[in-house]
Design a protein around this motif. Sequence first.
Motif, PDB file in Angstrom:
ATOM      1  N   MET A 184       0.783  -1.013   0.130  1.00 40.93           N
ATOM      2  CA  MET A 184       0.063  -0.079  -0.008  1.00 40.93           C
ATOM      3  C   MET A 184       0.917   1.184  -0.101  1.00 40.93           C
ATOM      4  SD  MET A 184      -3.011   1.164  -0.012  1.00 40.93           S
ATOM      5  CE  MET A 184      -4.349   1.857   0.841  1.00 40.93           C
ATOM      6  N   MET A 185       1.825   1.166   0.885  1.00 43.24           N
ATOM      7  CA  MET A 185       2.771   2.422   0.817  1.00 43.24           C
ATOM      8  C   MET A 185       3.548   2.660  -0.765  1.00 43.24           C
ATOM      9  SD  MET A 185       2.996   4.002   3.762  1.00 43.24           S
ATOM     10  CE  MET A 185       4.608   4.924   3.857  1.00 43.24           C
ATOM     11  N   HIS A 186       3.649   1.552  -1.365  1.00 44.59           N
ATOM     12  CA  HIS A 186       4.187   1.656  -2.512  1.00 44.59           C
ATOM     13  C   HIS A 186       3.362   2.469  -3.542  1.00 44.59           C
ATOM     14  CE1 HIS A 186       7.824  -0.315  -1.423  1.00 44.59           C
ATOM     15  NE2 HIS A 186       7.791  -1.556  -2.186  1.00 44.59           N
ATOM     16  N   VAL A 187       2.175   2.037  -3.523  1.00 44.45           N
ATOM     17  CA  VAL A 187       1.257   2.653  -4.440  1.00 44.45           C
ATOM     18  C   VAL A 187       1.060   4.192  -4.033  1.00 44.45           C
ATOM     19  CG1 VAL A 187      -1.201   2.547  -5.248  1.00 44.45           C
ATOM     20  CG2 VAL A 187       0.020   0.368  -4.802  1.00 44.45           C
ATOM     21  N   LEU A 188       0.836   4.456  -2.839  1.00 43.10           N
ATOM     22  CA  LEU A 188       0.739   5.862  -2.438  1.00 43.10           C
ATOM     23  C   LEU A 188       1.622   6.646  -2.559  1.00 43.10           C
ATOM     24  CD1 LEU A 188      -1.132   5.378   1.112  1.00 43.10           C
ATOM     25  CD2 LEU A 188      -1.952   5.782  -0.752  1.00 43.10           C
ATOM     26  N   SER A 189       2.877   6.104  -2.411  1.00 40.64           N
ATOM     27  CA  SER A 189       4.051   6.853  -2.836  1.00 40.64           C
ATOM     28  C   SER A 189       4.215   7.339  -4.304  1.00 40.64           C
ATOM     29  CB  SER A 189       5.326   6.030  -2.370  1.00 40.64           C
ATOM     30  OG  SER A 189       5.422   5.972  -1.256  1.00 40.64           O
ATOM     31  N   VAL A 190       3.867   6.287  -5.137  1.00 49.67           N
ATOM     32  CA  VAL A 190       4.024   6.500  -6.699  1.00 49.67           C
ATOM     33  C   VAL A 190       2.908   7.730  -6.948  1.00 49.67           C
ATOM     34  CG1 VAL A 190       3.200   5.574  -8.775  1.00 49.67           C
ATOM     35  CG2 VAL A 190       4.734   4.231  -7.255  1.00 49.67           C
ATOM     36  N   LEU A 191       1.547   7.542  -6.238  1.00 52.13           N
ATOM     37  CA  LEU A 191       0.444   8.444  -6.549  1.00 52.13           C
ATOM     38  C   LEU A 191       0.991   9.932  -5.880  1.00 52.13           C
ATOM     39  CD1 LEU A 191      -2.675   6.430  -5.662  1.00 52.13           C
ATOM     40  CD2 LEU A 191      -1.808   7.010  -7.957  1.00 52.13           C
TER      41      LEU A 191
ATOM     42  N   GLY B  91      -5.849  16.423  -3.706  1.00 56.63           N
ATOM     43  CA  GLY B  91      -5.919  14.881  -3.884  1.00 56.63           C
ATOM     44  C   GLY B  91      -4.241  14.509  -3.260  1.00 56.63           C
ATOM     45  N   THR B  92      -3.345  15.256  -3.878  1.00 54.43           N
ATOM     46  CA  THR B  92      -1.956  14.854  -3.588  1.00 54.43           C
ATOM     47  C   THR B  92      -1.806  15.353  -2.219  1.00 54.43           C
ATOM     48  OG1 THR B  92      -1.398  15.206  -5.701  1.00 54.43           O
ATOM     49  CG2 THR B  92       0.474  15.493  -4.314  1.00 54.43           C
ATOM     50  N   THR B  93      -2.337  16.565  -1.413  1.00 55.92           N
ATOM     51  CA  THR B  93      -2.143  16.849  -0.261  1.00 55.92           C
ATOM     52  C   THR B  93      -2.579  15.726   0.861  1.00 55.92           C
ATOM     53  OG1 THR B  93      -2.251  19.006  -0.735  1.00 55.92           O
ATOM     54  CG2 THR B  93      -2.555  18.637   1.253  1.00 55.92           C
ATOM     55  N   LEU B  94      -3.888  15.349   0.325  1.00 55.42           N
ATOM     56  CA  LEU B  94      -4.433  14.210   1.140  1.00 55.42           C
ATOM     57  C   LEU B  94      -3.550  12.922   1.067  1.00 55.42           C
ATOM     58  CD1 LEU B  94      -6.842  13.321   2.920  1.00 55.42           C
ATOM     59  CD2 LEU B  94      -7.860  12.639   0.909  1.00 55.42           C
ATOM     60  N   LEU B  95      -2.980  12.628  -0.011  1.00 54.16           N
ATOM     61  CA  LEU B  95      -2.277  11.288  -0.161  1.00 54.16           C
ATOM     62  C   LEU B  95      -0.831  11.510   0.742  1.00 54.16           C
ATOM     63  CD1 LEU B  95      -2.082  10.707  -4.201  1.00 54.16           C
ATOM     64  CD2 LEU B  95      -2.866   9.230  -2.078  1.00 54.16           C
TER      65      LEU B  95
ATOM     66  N   THR C  95      -9.540  20.604 -12.575  1.00 51.34           N
ATOM     67  CA  THR C  95      -8.599  19.450 -12.623  1.00 51.34           C
ATOM     68  C   THR C  95      -7.584  19.647 -11.658  1.00 51.34           C
ATOM     69  OG1 THR C  95      -9.088  18.980 -15.049  1.00 51.34           O
ATOM     70  CG2 THR C  95      -6.870  18.394 -14.199  1.00 51.34           C
ATOM     71  N   MET C  96      -6.893  20.805 -11.835  1.00 48.40           N
ATOM     72  CA  MET C  96      -5.920  21.318 -11.031  1.00 48.40           C
ATOM     73  C   MET C  96      -6.011  21.213  -9.427  1.00 48.40           C
ATOM     74  SD  MET C  96      -2.967  21.050 -12.738  1.00 48.40           S
ATOM     75  CE  MET C  96      -1.941  21.772 -11.525  1.00 48.40           C
ATOM     76  N   PRO C  97      -7.171  21.967  -8.903  1.00 51.61           N
ATOM     77  CA  PRO C  97      -7.421  21.581  -7.652  1.00 51.61           C
ATOM     78  C   PRO C  97      -7.480  20.312  -7.073  1.00 51.61           C
ATOM     79  CG  PRO C  97      -8.975  23.449  -8.649  1.00 51.61           C
ATOM     80  CD  PRO C  97      -7.984  22.943  -9.583  1.00 51.61           C
TER      81      PRO C  97
ATOM     82  N   VAL D  78       2.206  20.572   3.489  1.00 54.32           N
ATOM     83  CA  VAL D  78       1.999  21.872   3.822  1.00 54.32           C
ATOM     84  C   VAL D  78       2.440  22.777   2.475  1.00 54.32           C
ATOM     85  CG1 VAL D  78       3.377  23.917   5.109  1.00 54.32           C
ATOM     86  CG2 VAL D  78       2.665  21.528   6.170  1.00 54.32           C
ATOM     87  N   CYS D  79       3.347  22.493   1.804  1.00 54.89           N
ATOM     88  CA  CYS D  79       3.741  23.272   0.457  1.00 54.89           C
ATOM     89  C   CYS D  79       2.622  23.177  -0.350  1.00 54.89           C
ATOM     90  CB  CYS D  79       5.099  22.821  -0.193  1.00 54.89           C
ATOM     91  SG  CYS D  79       6.597  23.379   0.925  1.00 54.89           S
ATOM     92  N   LEU D  80       2.065  21.976  -0.844  1.00 56.14           N
ATOM     93  CA  LEU D  80       0.825  21.768  -1.490  1.00 56.14           C
ATOM     94  C   LEU D  80      -0.426  22.249  -1.024  1.00 56.14           C
ATOM     95  CD1 LEU D  80       1.280  18.130  -2.718  1.00 56.14           C
ATOM     96  CD2 LEU D  80       1.509  19.781  -3.982  1.00 56.14           C
ATOM     97  N   ALA D  81      -0.649  22.479   0.410  1.00 54.66           N
ATOM     98  CA  ALA D  81      -1.738  23.341   0.832  1.00 54.66           C
ATOM     99  C   ALA D  81      -1.385  24.734   0.755  1.00 54.66           C
ATOM    100  CB  ALA D  81      -1.858  23.170   2.305  1.00 54.66           C
ATOM    101  N   GLY D  82      -0.160  25.100   0.530  1.00 51.72           N
ATOM    102  CA  GLY D  82       0.157  26.629   0.226  1.00 51.72           C
ATOM    103  C   GLY D  82      -0.189  26.918  -1.331  1.00 51.72           C
ATOM    104  N   VAL D  83       0.090  25.849  -2.107  1.00 51.43           N
ATOM    105  CA  VAL D  83      -0.108  26.124  -3.493  1.00 51.43           C
ATOM    106  C   VAL D  83      -1.622  26.326  -3.514  1.00 51.43           C
ATOM    107  CG1 VAL D  83      -0.454  24.929  -5.819  1.00 51.43           C
ATOM    108  CG2 VAL D  83       1.963  24.632  -4.340  1.00 51.43           C
ATOM    109  N   SER D  84      -2.392  25.695  -3.090  1.00 53.72           N
ATOM    110  CA  SER D  84      -4.083  25.765  -2.902  1.00 53.72           C
ATOM    111  C   SER D  84      -4.429  27.038  -2.507  1.00 53.72           C
ATOM    112  CB  SER D  84      -4.774  24.624  -1.952  1.00 53.72           C
ATOM    113  OG  SER D  84      -5.933  24.463  -2.340  1.00 53.72           O
ATOM    114  N   VAL D  85      -3.836  27.525  -1.362  1.00 52.11           N
ATOM    115  CA  VAL D  85      -4.063  28.594  -0.757  1.00 52.11           C
ATOM    116  C   VAL D  85      -3.699  29.865  -1.546  1.00 52.11           C
ATOM    117  CG1 VAL D  85      -3.534  30.399   1.282  1.00 52.11           C
ATOM    118  CG2 VAL D  85      -4.005  27.868   1.824  1.00 52.11           C
ATOM    119  N   VAL D  86      -2.582  30.161  -2.152  1.00 50.70           N
ATOM    120  CA  VAL D  86      -2.183  30.947  -3.150  1.00 50.70           C
ATOM    121  C   VAL D  86      -2.920  31.120  -4.263  1.00 50.70           C
ATOM    122  CG1 VAL D  86      -0.358  31.834  -4.623  1.00 50.70           C
ATOM    123  CG2 VAL D  86       0.346  31.027  -2.273  1.00 50.70           C
TER     124      VAL D  86
END
Length: 151
Positions: A1-8, A60-64, A53-55, A86-94
Amino acid sequence: MMHVLSVLALLGSGTVAGVLFAVALSTVPALAAMSPDRYVYTHTLLGRNWDPTMPIIVLGTTLLDIVLAVQASAPAARSLIIGAAVCLAGVSVVSHLRNVPINKRVHRTDPDAIPPGWQDPRPLWRRWHLLRTALAMVALAANSIAVTLLF
Protein backbone atom coordinates in the motif's frame (compact mmCIF):
# COMPACT_ATOMS: atom_id res chain seq x y z
CA MET A 1 0.00 0.00 0.00
CA MET A 2 2.83 2.45 0.84
CA HIS A 3 4.36 1.81 -2.60
CA VAL A 4 1.12 2.70 -4.39
CA LEU A 5 0.54 5.80 -2.25
CA SER A 6 4.15 6.90 -2.80
CA VAL A 7 3.84 6.55 -6.57
CA LEU A 8 0.56 8.48 -6.56
CA ALA A 9 2.06 11.24 -4.38
CA LEU A 10 5.05 11.54 -6.71
CA LEU A 11 2.79 11.54 -9.75
CA GLY A 12 0.56 14.23 -8.24
CA SER A 13 3.31 16.49 -6.94
CA GLY A 14 5.24 16.05 -10.19
CA THR A 15 2.20 17.00 -12.23
CA VAL A 16 1.53 20.10 -10.13
CA ALA A 17 5.16 21.20 -10.23
CA GLY A 18 5.45 20.47 -13.95
CA VAL A 19 2.30 22.33 -14.93
CA LEU A 20 3.12 25.38 -12.82
CA PHE A 21 6.73 25.38 -14.05
CA ALA A 22 5.62 25.20 -17.69
CA VAL A 23 3.20 28.09 -17.17
CA ALA A 24 5.95 30.15 -15.49
CA LEU A 25 8.48 29.34 -18.20
CA SER A 26 6.35 29.77 -21.31
CA THR A 27 2.82 31.07 -20.76
CA VAL A 28 3.58 33.95 -18.39
CA PRO A 29 6.22 35.53 -20.68
CA ALA A 30 3.95 35.09 -23.71
CA LEU A 31 1.04 36.78 -21.93
CA ALA A 32 3.31 39.59 -20.73
CA ALA A 33 4.30 40.36 -24.33
CA MET A 34 0.70 40.83 -25.47
CA SER A 35 -1.33 44.01 -25.72
CA PRO A 36 -4.02 44.24 -22.99
CA ASP A 37 -6.87 43.21 -25.31
CA ARG A 38 -5.00 40.18 -26.64
CA TYR A 39 -3.92 39.29 -23.11
CA VAL A 40 -7.50 39.33 -21.76
CA TYR A 41 -8.77 37.26 -24.69
CA THR A 42 -5.92 34.72 -24.47
CA HIS A 43 -5.98 34.49 -20.67
CA THR A 44 -9.69 33.68 -20.79
CA LEU A 45 -9.09 30.93 -23.36
CA LEU A 46 -6.16 29.44 -21.45
CA GLY A 47 -8.05 29.35 -18.15
CA ARG A 48 -11.00 27.28 -19.33
CA ASN A 49 -9.81 23.80 -18.35
CA TRP A 50 -7.86 24.34 -15.12
CA ASP A 51 -10.90 23.99 -12.86
CA PRO A 52 -11.60 21.51 -11.40
CA THR A 53 -8.61 19.48 -12.66
CA MET A 54 -5.75 21.27 -10.93
CA PRO A 55 -7.52 21.81 -7.57
CA ILE A 56 -8.39 18.10 -7.50
CA ILE A 57 -4.78 17.12 -8.21
CA VAL A 58 -3.34 19.59 -5.68
CA LEU A 59 -5.77 18.75 -2.89
CA GLY A 60 -5.74 15.02 -3.71
CA THR A 61 -1.96 14.93 -3.51
CA THR A 62 -2.05 16.89 -0.25
CA LEU A 63 -4.40 14.24 1.15
CA LEU A 64 -2.15 11.43 -0.13
CA ASP A 65 0.81 13.07 1.63
CA ILE A 66 -1.15 13.26 4.88
CA VAL A 67 -2.00 9.55 4.65
CA LEU A 68 1.63 8.73 3.82
CA ALA A 69 2.89 10.81 6.74
CA VAL A 70 0.62 8.94 9.15
CA GLN A 71 1.86 5.59 7.84
CA ALA A 72 5.55 6.44 7.50
CA SER A 73 7.75 4.79 10.07
CA ALA A 74 10.94 6.75 9.33
CA PRO A 75 10.91 10.11 11.15
CA ALA A 76 12.92 11.93 8.44
CA ALA A 77 10.61 10.66 5.70
CA ARG A 78 7.55 11.63 7.77
CA SER A 79 8.90 15.16 8.26
CA LEU A 80 9.58 15.55 4.54
CA ILE A 81 6.13 14.28 3.62
CA ILE A 82 4.51 16.68 6.09
CA GLY A 83 6.57 19.47 4.55
CA ALA A 84 5.37 18.45 1.10
CA ALA A 85 1.75 18.46 2.28
CA VAL A 86 2.19 21.93 3.78
CA CYS A 87 3.73 23.21 0.54
CA LEU A 88 0.90 21.74 -1.54
CA ALA A 89 -1.64 23.28 0.82
CA GLY A 90 0.22 26.54 0.25
CA VAL A 91 -0.17 26.10 -3.51
CA SER A 92 -3.90 25.73 -2.98
CA VAL A 93 -4.14 28.75 -0.67
CA VAL A 94 -2.18 31.01 -3.04
CA SER A 95 -4.22 29.78 -6.00
CA HIS A 96 -7.62 30.25 -4.40
CA LEU A 97 -6.94 33.47 -2.49
CA ARG A 98 -4.64 35.27 -4.92
CA ASN A 99 -4.54 33.93 -8.50
CA VAL A 100 -8.19 32.89 -8.88
CA PRO A 101 -9.60 36.32 -7.88
CA ILE A 102 -7.29 37.95 -10.44
CA ASN A 103 -8.42 35.41 -13.05
CA LYS A 104 -12.07 36.19 -12.35
CA ARG A 105 -11.43 39.91 -12.71
CA VAL A 106 -9.66 39.35 -16.05
CA HIS A 107 -12.47 37.07 -17.28
CA ARG A 108 -15.03 39.81 -16.53
CA THR A 109 -13.08 42.27 -18.68
CA ASP A 110 -14.27 42.76 -22.25
CA PRO A 111 -11.16 42.48 -24.46
CA ASP A 112 -12.78 44.80 -27.00
CA ALA A 113 -13.46 47.49 -24.39
CA ILE A 114 -10.46 47.76 -22.07
CA PRO A 115 -11.38 50.70 -19.82
CA PRO A 116 -9.11 53.73 -19.49
CA GLY A 117 -6.81 53.40 -16.50
CA TRP A 118 -7.18 49.60 -16.55
CA GLN A 119 -5.00 48.05 -13.84
CA ASP A 120 -2.87 45.43 -15.58
CA PRO A 121 -2.91 42.36 -13.30
CA ARG A 122 -0.05 40.54 -15.01
CA PRO A 123 2.82 41.60 -12.70
CA LEU A 124 0.86 40.73 -9.55
CA TRP A 125 -0.46 37.47 -11.01
CA ARG A 126 3.10 36.52 -12.03
CA ARG A 127 4.46 37.09 -8.51
CA TRP A 128 1.77 34.92 -6.94
CA HIS A 129 2.24 32.28 -9.62
CA LEU A 130 5.99 32.14 -9.00
CA LEU A 131 5.34 31.65 -5.29
CA ARG A 132 3.02 28.71 -5.89
CA THR A 133 5.46 27.29 -8.46
CA ALA A 134 8.27 27.40 -5.88
CA LEU A 135 6.03 25.72 -3.29
CA ALA A 136 5.14 22.98 -5.78
CA MET A 137 8.80 22.39 -6.65
CA VAL A 138 9.71 22.11 -2.95
CA ALA A 139 6.82 19.67 -2.45
CA LEU A 140 8.06 17.51 -5.33
CA ALA A 141 11.62 17.53 -3.98
CA ALA A 142 10.44 16.68 -0.44
CA ASN A 143 8.23 13.84 -1.68
CA SER A 144 11.04 12.49 -3.86
CA ILE A 145 13.57 12.46 -1.03
CA ALA A 146 11.02 10.99 1.38
CA VAL A 147 10.22 8.12 -0.96
CA THR A 148 13.91 7.26 -1.28
CA LEU A 149 14.13 7.17 2.53
CA LEU A 150 11.05 4.98 2.84
CA PHE A 151 12.27 2.29 0.46
